[in-house]
Design a protein around this motif. Structure first.
Motif: not given
Length: 296
Positions: A105-132
């Motif tokens: 409800e009120n996260i728009n009043l704060a800066g940054g990202s409520f969920l956090g951010v990062s650069r890069g990550g795992p292989k696409t196949s691993e991400i889709v494995d996780s999604i599945q």
């Protein structure tokens, strides 16, 4: 795709053509977002996930908040946030975060990202494995160029596996450099902050003898921030953007115009988008050093 194929726009499509005197619109491509009469999913069976990647940008929390609000309006109850970008799909100890209207409800009043951010990550196949494995039906990806390339790869992998997963990419750029979009989030804040720098340069230039205030603004290959900030401030004499070619030297060159400004008003303010003219910083420095030596 080039902008030349777009003749008109309609209320529902960025590419449309008026085909008769009564203006019947034939929609061509790039449909505008908004409510639809028919929806594909059964909302009460959907699991939607939101992830923010790359660097920070003003408005990230506003987008997260509005996505949650809109999903709940459609009846989606199972909404989760993936912490710290694509890493949240594979990094041990990073658990998905249940999201609801009350929580965001009120996260728009704060800066940054409520969920956090990062650069890069795992292989696409691993991400889709996780999604599945998580049984995610809809993935909202908030990010820039690299993130969108990743989102496209995820979409392709889901299609390859014939998974019924919708990947929705939300452009994250303060530069407003996405064709066919009315405005990207974070752009207004960037323009507002840029005006602070312009105001400071104006005060410095006006206070100095034959002062020249030079402000270089972000924009990558677009001049929207520089142009809007210059127009909003009302204090910029010259605005240089990559979309408009110009010459530094010559009868109608920028340097001659600056010389005339110094003679007429005693000072001037120049705003330059970072890719304007593709002129090296050394050239700009030498040019202004030249003016300093003449009018010192």
């Amino acid at each position: 795709v080039t902008m030349s194929v777009i003749k008109y726009s309609s209320p529902t499509s960025a590419g449309a053509e008026c085909i008769d005197p009564d203006c019947s619109w034939v929609e061509q491509w790039v449909h505008r977002a908004g409510p639809r009469k028919d929806i594909y999913y059964e909302p009460n069976e959907v699991k939607a996930a939101i992830v923010t990647c790359g660097g920070l940008c003003p408005g990230l929390n506003d987008v997260i908040r509005q996505v949650v609000f809109t999903l709940e309006t459609y009846g989606v109850k199972n909404i989760v946030g993936i912490p710290f970008g694509f890493r949240g799909f594979f990094e041990k100890g990073l658990k998905e975060m249940p999201l609801s209207r009350n929580l965001v409800e009120n996260i728009n009043l704060a800066g940054g990202s409520f969920l956090g951010v990062s650069r890069g990550g795992p292989k696409t196949s691993e991400i889709v494995d996780s999604i599945q494995a998580r049984r995610i039906d809809m993935l909202f990806v908030l990010g820039g160029n690299g993130t969108h390339a990743g989102a496209n790869a995820i979409h392709d992998e889901c299609r390859k596996r014939k998974l019924k997963v919708s990947v929705v990419a939300v452009p994250k750029t303060i530069d407003n450099d996405i064709p066919l979009m009315d405005k990207t989030f974070g752009f207004d804040t960037a323009v507002e902050e840029a005006q602070r720098a312009i105001n400071s340069a104006y005060i410095e230039a006006r206070s100095a003898y034959h002062g020249i205030g030079l402000v270089k603004l972000m924009g990558r290959s677009s001049g929207f921030i520089a142009m809007h900030a210059s127009l909003s401030s009302g204090q910029v004499d010259v605005c240089l953007i990559p979309e408009v070619s110009f010459a530094l030297d010559g009868e109608y060159g920028v340097l001659q115009h600056l010389e005339q400004l110094i003679k007429n008003k005693g000072f001037c303010v120049v705003c330059v988008a970072e890719a304007a003219g593709q002129v090296s910083e050394l050239t700009v420095v030498l040019a202004f050093a030249f003016f300093r030596s003449i009018y010192h």
